[in-house]
Design a protein around this motif. Structure first.
Motif, PDB file in Angstrom:
ATOM      1  N   PRO A  11       0.794  -1.227   0.000  1.00  0.00           N
ATOM      2  CA  PRO A  11       0.000   0.000   0.000  1.00  0.00           C
ATOM      3  C   PRO A  11       0.831   1.283   0.000  1.00  0.00           C
ATOM      4  O   PRO A  11       0.389   2.298  -0.524  1.00  0.00           O
ATOM      5  CB  PRO A  11      -0.827  -0.112   1.278  1.00  0.00           C
ATOM      6  N   THR A  12       2.020   1.246   0.575  1.00  0.00           N
ATOM      7  CA  THR A  12       2.822   2.468   0.651  1.00  0.00           C
ATOM      8  C   THR A  12       3.222   2.937  -0.749  1.00  0.00           C
ATOM      9  O   THR A  12       3.137   4.128  -1.058  1.00  0.00           O
ATOM     10  CB  THR A  12       4.067   2.251   1.526  1.00  0.00           C
ATOM     11  N   ALA A  14       1.630   2.192  -3.524  1.00  0.00           N
ATOM     12  CA  ALA A  14       0.391   2.603  -4.194  1.00  0.00           C
ATOM     13  C   ALA A  14      -0.005   4.019  -3.766  1.00  0.00           C
ATOM     14  O   ALA A  14      -0.423   4.843  -4.593  1.00  0.00           O
ATOM     15  CB  ALA A  14      -0.720   1.618  -3.870  1.00  0.00           C
ATOM     16  N   ARG A  15       0.142   4.332  -2.492  1.00  0.00           N
ATOM     17  CA  ARG A  15      -0.197   5.678  -2.020  1.00  0.00           C
ATOM     18  C   ARG A  15       0.814   6.702  -2.530  1.00  0.00           C
ATOM     19  O   ARG A  15       0.467   7.855  -2.776  1.00  0.00           O
ATOM     20  CB  ARG A  15      -0.295   5.677  -0.496  1.00  0.00           C
ATOM     21  N   THR A  32      -9.643   5.288   3.239  1.00  0.00           N
ATOM     22  CA  THR A  32      -9.659   3.887   2.856  1.00  0.00           C
ATOM     23  C   THR A  32     -10.918   3.601   2.042  1.00  0.00           C
ATOM     24  O   THR A  32     -11.917   4.310   2.149  1.00  0.00           O
ATOM     25  CB  THR A  32      -9.582   2.984   4.115  1.00  0.00           C
ATOM     26  N   SER A 132      -3.777   6.374   8.391  1.00  0.00           N
ATOM     27  CA  SER A 132      -3.874   6.273   6.933  1.00  0.00           C
ATOM     28  C   SER A 132      -5.312   6.005   6.505  1.00  0.00           C
ATOM     29  O   SER A 132      -5.638   6.120   5.331  1.00  0.00           O
ATOM     30  CB  SER A 132      -2.964   5.153   6.414  1.00  0.00           C
ATOM     31  N   GLN A 156       0.411  -1.473   8.179  1.00  0.00           N
ATOM     32  CA  GLN A 156      -0.275  -0.196   8.354  1.00  0.00           C
ATOM     33  C   GLN A 156       0.271   0.587   9.539  1.00  0.00           C
ATOM     34  O   GLN A 156       0.503   1.792   9.437  1.00  0.00           O
ATOM     35  CB  GLN A 156      -1.771  -0.434   8.525  1.00  0.00           C
TER      36      GLN A 156
END
Length: 187
Positions: A11-12, A14-15, A32, A132, A156
């Motif tokens: 996810p990091t 992707a963000r 989210t 997040s 996360q």
């Protein structure tokens, strides 16, 4: 942006790609995908941000699960009398092989309640951590505290600690919103 799933690194990254799409918007929201928003949420969250009186304010929280009667059927607005405040953390692990992590797990964060009225103290409340799951701030947050694209597959909690520490060193302050403008839905 599309990529093959075999190239995904968590996810990091992707963000990080999401933040690179920033084009000077006045405000930014990170949320989210499991959230639903109440009616006029955008007006409400901007008014809450204004009440901080702080250009470097970041409204951030863990949303609570949507339950029956959380949203007023007549107005479409939040009818729940609580707000999660991110204020509890502890170290996890025994330190062996470098396995000591600072965590602020969702299940240990208190809901600050005020029976009979929505909101507590009529303004957002300072808190030490960033989430997040929901983060609302001025757009310059994305430029000053970009996601670190070199942290593949981190959890996360690790992502949130990294962002919180870096944002704080740039002068950002974290606030629990006065009232929630979104709820989690897992169905």
């Amino acid at each position: 942006f599309e990529m093959k799933s075999t190239l995904a690194v968590g996810p990091t990254f992707a963000r990080h790609i999401g933040h690179r799409m920033y084009r000077g918007e006045y405000f930014v929201l990170q949320a989210t995908s499991s959230l639903i928003f109440v009616k006029d949420w955008d007006v409400d969250i901007i008014e809450q941000w204004d009440r901080t009186g702080n250009e470097m304010a970041v409204l951030s929280t863990y949303s609570t699960d949507l339950e029956e009667d959380d949203v007023d059927e007549m107005t479409g607005r939040n009818a729940r009398f609580e707000r999660p405040v991110l204020c509890d953390a502890s170290f996890e692990g025994d330190g062996a092989r470098g396995e000591m992590r600072l965590r602020h797990p969702k299940w240990r964060q208190p809901d600050v309640s005020a029976p009979g009225k929505v909101g507590v103290a009529k303004s957002p409340q300072l808190q030490p951590f960033w989430s997040s799951e929901f983060s609302f701030s001025r757009g310059h947050f994305v430029l000053a505290v970009p996601y670190d694209s070199w942290l593949p597959m981190i959890e996360q909690d690790d992502e949130e600690m990294s962002m919180a520490v870096r944002a704080f060193t740039y002068g950002y302050d974290f606030y629990a919103p006065e009232r929630l403008v979104s709820f989690r839905v897992f169905s």
